[in-house]
Design a protein around this motif. Structure first.
Motif, PDB file in Angstrom:
ATOM      1  N   TYR A   1     -41.698  53.521 -28.812  1.00  0.00           N
ATOM      2  CA  TYR A   1     -40.535  54.138 -29.455  1.00  0.00           C
ATOM      3  C   TYR A   1     -39.721  54.947 -28.447  1.00  0.00           C
ATOM      4  O   TYR A   1     -38.490  54.826 -28.379  1.00  0.00           O
TER       5      TYR A   1
ATOM      6  N   ALA B   1     -34.539  47.655 -33.907  1.00  0.00           N
ATOM      7  CA  ALA B   1     -34.220  48.496 -35.061  1.00  0.00           C
ATOM      8  C   ALA B   1     -34.870  47.976 -36.334  1.00  0.00           C
ATOM      9  O   ALA B   1     -35.331  48.764 -37.170  1.00  0.00           O
ATOM     10  N   ASP B   2     -34.926  46.629 -36.494  1.00  0.00           N
ATOM     11  CA  ASP B   2     -35.524  46.098 -37.715  1.00  0.00           C
ATOM     12  C   ASP B   2     -37.030  46.354 -37.766  1.00  0.00           C
ATOM     13  O   ASP B   2     -37.609  46.492 -38.854  1.00  0.00           O
ATOM     14  N   GLN B   3     -37.677  46.454 -36.584  1.00  0.00           N
ATOM     15  CA  GLN B   3     -39.095  46.808 -36.565  1.00  0.00           C
ATOM     16  C   GLN B   3     -39.306  48.246 -37.023  1.00  0.00           C
ATOM     17  O   GLN B   3     -40.230  48.529 -37.796  1.00  0.00           O
ATOM     18  N   ILE B   4     -38.454  49.149 -36.552  1.00  0.00           N
ATOM     19  CA  ILE B   4     -38.541  50.544 -36.975  1.00  0.00           C
ATOM     20  C   ILE B   4     -38.293  50.647 -38.472  1.00  0.00           C
ATOM     21  O   ILE B   4     -38.979  51.394 -39.191  1.00  0.00           O
ATOM     22  N   ASP B   5     -37.311  49.884 -38.979  1.00  0.00           N
ATOM     23  CA  ASP B   5     -37.023  49.911 -40.414  1.00  0.00           C
ATOM     24  C   ASP B   5     -38.229  49.436 -41.223  1.00  0.00           C
ATOM     25  O   ASP B   5     -38.566  50.020 -42.259  1.00  0.00           O
ATOM     26  N   ALA B   6     -38.898  48.368 -40.736  1.00  0.00           N
ATOM     27  CA  ALA B   6     -40.059  47.841 -41.453  1.00  0.00           C
ATOM     28  C   ALA B   6     -41.206  48.847 -41.452  1.00  0.00           C
ATOM     29  O   ALA B   6     -41.889  49.035 -42.466  1.00  0.00           O
TER      30      ALA B   6
ATOM     31  N   THR C   1     -40.912  52.120 -41.111  1.00  0.00           N
ATOM     32  CA  THR C   1     -40.513  53.245 -41.946  1.00  0.00           C
ATOM     33  C   THR C   1     -40.744  52.940 -43.419  1.00  0.00           C
ATOM     34  O   THR C   1     -41.262  53.778 -44.174  1.00  0.00           O
ATOM     35  N   LYS C   2     -40.384  51.726 -43.838  1.00  0.00           N
ATOM     36  CA  LYS C   2     -40.593  51.334 -45.230  1.00  0.00           C
ATOM     37  C   LYS C   2     -42.080  51.329 -45.586  1.00  0.00           C
ATOM     38  O   LYS C   2     -42.489  51.845 -46.639  1.00  0.00           O
TER      39      LYS C   2
ATOM     40  N   PRO D   1     -41.882  57.761 -40.119  1.00  0.00           N
ATOM     41  CA  PRO D   1     -42.495  56.492 -39.721  1.00  0.00           C
ATOM     42  C   PRO D   1     -43.858  56.687 -39.066  1.00  0.00           C
ATOM     43  O   PRO D   1     -44.036  57.573 -38.236  1.00  0.00           O
TER      44      PRO D   1
END
Length: 434
Positions: free
Chosen positions: A32, A39-44, A46-47, A57
């Motif tokens: 990180y 960014a989509d990995q961080i979003d996943a 975080t979800k 996250p």
């Protein structure tokens, strides 16, 4: 004219430590903070973290990709990740913490030039810390970092850090490391303290951050430089009208370097010749180094086959058929004297018989047991081996690539053990640690 750009050198690192010491979180923090995740990995992540009820996250999920790991919150396999800074590129192996996954730890750390060994500041040095340090010594890892994690969770971080560092220094000194090879850093992987940025919460520490240390530590590939070690993977003979007499030997340079005009010896036959040409997919080279895949052409038409080794004539190893080796056993069925297996060294595979079981390394107590009856799953011991054909192997302490081998099931083809040529167990003063 094209300008030359600087290519950062590559450092292979691994993490180790007890369960829940924060290894995966630290790796996620490294990824990180070096902006090595999309960014989509961080979003996943975080979800998934919000679904768990967390506030932010959980960076460990960037590494713990297996479903079983995500459900249990532990690492049970070796996860490889790649990241880079302007100064250096890194390949990182995040290894398991459970005792029963020692084989995975051995696999992940076997090629590492530096291992980050984590301890929980609240627990200090525990049995698994000592066990992992001993395994790293067996593997000949050149550099260690003791990351005292969760330093923010103790009341007196300065005293705790000093005590843990001193105890770990005593262990590593006994195992053969010098003070220059071991560095201790207080960190909080969760909050990023002393990982990429220096923390104001640790005024007692004036050393480098973890990333600063990783960028500046010497890139030690082996304990001693050796000459060329080139396992022949394939003999190339096109037999075309364009190349009627072409005979090249393809493979990857396991150690050393090779230049046109170098004198070499073909092992195990002992035939001497010189390098006349070095071919690659991008054209010919004057010199090639460790890790490069090339095709070598020789000045004389000599007998060379797959499994042979083209080595520097100046320091070529003596081919052997009987030798001692340290082996990490990876199979459910225990290893016993007299076992008939296949041994794979480089590109050569030959039949082998296990002679005596000389020493068993008791990783639970950090001691050695003489003449054990068996070597069980995940155990490490020194054994004697006799091969049907000679192999040209270096001692593992001299060169890791040319000093390692695999033991294979001749019926099923499964890998049964990973071996290190030489007496890797015996130099350690393990009994002093009990």
């Amino acid at each position: 004219m094209a300008t030359l750009t600087h290519v950062p050198d590559l450092l292979r690192i691994a993490t180790a430590g007890s369960v829940d010491d924060g290894k995966s979180t630290l790796v996620g923090r490294l990824l990180y903070d070096t902006k090595s995740v999309l960014a989509d990995q961080i979003d996943a992540v975080t979800k998934a973290s919000v679904d768990r009820g967390l506030q932010g996250p959980d960076l460990s999920l960037l590494v713990d990709g297996l479903r079983a790991e995500r459900e249990q919150g532990i690492t049970i396999d070796v996860a490889y990740r790649y990241f880079a800074t302007p100064a250096r590129s890194f390949v990182l192996a995040d290894t398991p913490g459970h005792v029963q996954y020692t084989r995975n730890t051995v696999s992940g750390a076997s090629t590492a030039q530096l291992v980050i060994l984590l301890v929980d500041a609240r627990n200090g040095v525990v049995a698994q810390t000592r066990r992992h340090a001993a395994v790293m010594a067996l593997l000949g890892v050149p550099q260690l970092v003791l990351a005292v994690n969760k330093i923010d969770l103790v009341d007196d971080p300065a005293t705790v850090f000093a005590e843990i560092s001193a105890e770990f220094a005593d262990i590593t000194r006994t195992l053969g490391w010098s003070a220059e090879q071991v560095t201790s850093i207080p960190v909080s992987a969760l909050h990023g303290d002393n990982v990429a940025t220096r923390s104001e919460k640790t005024p007692f520490y004036d050393g480098p951050t973890l990333i600063e240390h990783l960028e500046s530590v010497p890139n030690v590939t082996d304990r001693r430089e050796v000459g060329l070690r080139f396992p022949v993977q394939y003999v190339i003979r096109p037999r075309t009208t364009e190349f009627p007499d072409y005979r090249g030997y393809a493979g990857q340079i396991a150690a050393g370097r090779v230049s046109v005009g170098d004198e070499v010896v073909i092992l195990p036959s002992g035939t001497r010749t010189t390098i006349s040409q070095i071919d690659t997919a991008d054209g010919q080279l004057a010199t090639a180094h460790t890790g490069r895949s090339v095709t070598l052409l020789l000045a004389e038409d000599v007998d060379v086959s797959r499994g042979d080794i083209i080595a520097s004539a100046a320091d070529a190893p003596e081919p052997v058929q009987q030798f001692s080796a340290t082996v990490c056993w990876l199979a459910e069925k225990p290893l016993r004297p007299g076992a008939r297996l296949l041994l794979k060294h480089g590109t050569k595979t030959t039949q082998a018989i296990v002679g005596g079981l000389e020493v068993l390394f008791d990783e639970q107590n950090l001691s050695v047991i003489d003449t054990p009856e068996t070597v069980e799953l995940n155990q490490i011991g020194r054994i004697s081996i006799q091969t049907a054909e000679p192999i040209a192997a270096d001692d593992y302490q001299v060169n890791r690539e040319s000093g390692s081998f695999l033991l294979i099931d001749p019926q099923g083809g499964n890998t049964l053990g990973a071996g290190l040529v030489g007496d890797a167990v015996s130099p350690l003063h393990l009994k002093e640690l009990v």
